[in-house]
Design an enzyme around this catalytic site. Structure first.
Site, PDB file in Angstrom:
ATOM      1  N   LYS A 171       0.832  -1.271   0.106  1.00 33.78           N
ATOM      2  CA  LYS A 171      -0.027  -0.033  -0.024  1.00 33.78           C
ATOM      3  C   LYS A 171       0.775   1.163   0.154  1.00 33.78           C
ATOM      4  O   LYS A 171       2.027   1.298   0.411  1.00 33.78           O
ATOM      5  CB  LYS A 171      -0.991   0.117   1.177  1.00 33.78           C
ATOM      6  CG  LYS A 171      -2.036   0.940   1.201  1.00 33.78           C
ATOM      7  CD  LYS A 171      -3.232   0.067   0.501  1.00 33.78           C
ATOM      8  CE  LYS A 171      -4.633   1.143   0.481  1.00 33.78           C
ATOM      9  NZ  LYS A 171      -5.504   0.211   0.276  1.00 33.78           N
TER      10      LYS A 171
HETATM   11  N1  GLU Z   1      -7.183  -0.081  -3.289  1.00 34.34           N
HETATM   12  C1  GLU Z   1      -8.012  -1.024  -3.597  1.00 34.34           C
HETATM   13  C2  GLU Z   1      -7.999  -1.722  -2.147  1.00 34.34           C
HETATM   14  O1  GLU Z   1      -7.742  -1.346  -1.049  1.00 34.34           O
HETATM   15  C3  GLU Z   1      -7.608  -1.766  -4.702  1.00 34.34           C
HETATM   16  C4  GLU Z   1      -6.049  -2.015  -4.718  1.00 34.34           C
HETATM   17  C5  GLU Z   1      -5.836  -2.674  -6.178  1.00 34.34           C
HETATM   18  O2  GLU Z   1      -6.409  -2.707  -7.024  1.00 34.34           O
HETATM   19  O3  GLU Z   1      -4.462  -2.864  -6.093  1.00 34.34           O
HETATM   20  O4  GLU Z   1      -8.500  -3.052  -2.167  1.00 34.34           O
END
Ligand code: GLU
Length: 431
Positions: free
Chosen positions: A121
């Protein structure tokens, strides 16, 4: 190894032990799963430490000629099952412990629905509402350059999250490609269609929320038409979930966003509300509903409650008020472990974030596959595959929940941790 080693929180020296924020919640959830992992629990410590955390300085020139600095992060929590994967958020409260937790939840989520990724993240501590599009472009490009050393299509693939979108991903993809000297579409997902983005990606998280909600409703003998729904957050996730419920004949009675809470016991016309939000700061002022207080939102009588905003929203202070039969987590980490216990005691069926909001990363996986093969699928195919994968994941996890007599959250963690730690074990330690 004694069980002490597997259940004691390991607090990295760079976090304040008294204020670990969302990371503390994540650690507590990991501890709850330890008794169900058998010999694999020997490896559990691996999930209590992010593999790699990068903090970067982002200096940019503002439109008025002054220089501003922002703090950026990219955390790769675990890569045992594949490259790191997870979004990038822009928010004034972003901090290392939050990004660590969100990265940890990505590892669990990706393993829970069995997409071949680890967890990562990123985030920038910035209030994007205060900056122009040109300034946000400079912030995004400098951030991408700074984290460029650890991301890549087979290393770690960012995507949109809170306050970021397809345009942000286009800037990231372009910056990475310029630095590499070749157009590399697979470095991010959630891109515009013109750059190798996938049909259905924008609404995938909200659609996934709706798909698992329907499965959960079936298990509880509830129907969607005429059911009542309350949604916190009216962005990409909450807005899409609310629209799909509305289109299926449910009454979306309450919606809360950063401007306030609106309520109409006969149901809100979500298409009109989406138009209203296009032209206004948020849901407040929508003429066909009345304003209620943000606290009262939690006590609204509903069948489905969908927190789809930020973490830490359902706590010991408001969990007791919730009257919903099913709580579907659209956001990451909206419920604290203490609040979770209150909800269980009240008999509320909680579908955890790591399952219910996995639709976004699932279609990110489809996008990544399409980019690699340069062969693109129809929206119908994508929605169909998404639905199948989410339903299968829900069934596997609810079977584990029944087998062990545990909540869906613990079951999702059992399934996910087992998959991650099996990979960890069979790969072995290097050197
Ligand atoms: N931000 C989204 C989540 O928290 C998607 C992450 C992604 O597609 O890599 O799952």
């Amino acid at each position: 190894m004694t069980s002490d080693h597997t259940t004691t929180h390991s607090i990295p020296s760079y976090l304040n032990a008294n204020d670990m924020g969302a990371w503390g919640i994540y650690l507590e959830q990991i501890d709850r799963v330890a008794p169900y992992l058998g010999p694999l629990s020997r490896w559990l410590e691996t999930l209590k430490r992010p593999k790699r955390s990068l903090i970067v300085d982002i200096p940019i020139e503002l439109d008025n000629g002054t220089i501003a600095h922002f703090e950026g992060y990219r955390v790769q929590h675990n890569t045992s099952r594949g490259p790191g994967k997870g979004g990038v958020r822009f928010h004034q409260d972003v901090c290392l412990s939050e990004v660590m937790a969100l990265a940890g939840w990505m590892s669990i989520k990706n393993a829970a629905v069995n997409v071949p990724f680890g967890g990562a993240k990123g985030g920038i501590r910035i209030d994007p509402r205060k900056y122009s599009s040109k300034e946000l472009e400079r912030v995004t490009r400098r951030y991408t350059s700074e984290i460029g050393v650890i991301i890549g299509p087979s290393k770690d693939i960012p995507a949109p999250d809170v306050n970021t979108n397809a345009q942000t991903m286009a800037w990231m993809m372009d910056t990475y490609s310029m630095n590499e000297g070749s157009t590399t579409t697979g470095v991010v997902t959630g891109k515009p269609i013109a750059l190798g983005g996938s049909l259905g990606r924008v609404e995938a998280t909200g659609r996934g929320v709706f798909v698992v909600a329907c499965e959960a409703a079936k298990d509880l003998g509830l129907g969607i038409p005429e059911s009542k729904v309350a949604v916190q957050g009216f962005g990409n996730v909450g807005g899409t979930a609310a629209r799909l419920f509305h289109e299926a004949g449910a009454k979306v009675v309450a919606i809360q966003d950063h401007t306030g809470t609106i309520y109409n016991e006969n149901g809100i016309d979500i298409h009109s509300l989406l138009d209203h939000v296009e032209n206004n700061a948020g849901v407040m002022g929508f003429p066909e509903a009345r304003a209620i207080s943000n606290e009262d939102f939690w006590g609204v009588p509903t069948d489905f409650m969908i927190p789809a905003a930020l973490e830490n929203q359902i706590t010991i202070h408001n969990a007791g008020q919730i009257k919903a039969k099913i709580l579907i987590e659209g956001a990451n980490g909206p419920t604290t472990p203490e609040a979770d216990d209150i909800l269980i005691e009240k008999g509320i069926y909680v579908v955890p974030d790591v399952l219910s909001n996995a639709g976004g990363v699932t279609v990110s996986y489809f996008e990544w596959v399409q980019d690699f093969s340069s062969f693109f699928w129809t929206e119908e195919e994508i929605n169909h595959r998404l639905e199948r994968l989410m339903k299968d994941a829900y069934r596997v996890i609810s079977d584990v929940a029944k087998h062990h007599g545990v909540t869906l959250r613990t079951a999702a963690f059992i399934v996910a941790c087992t998959r991650i730690l099996e990979s960890r074990q069979v790969r072995g330690l290097y050197p």
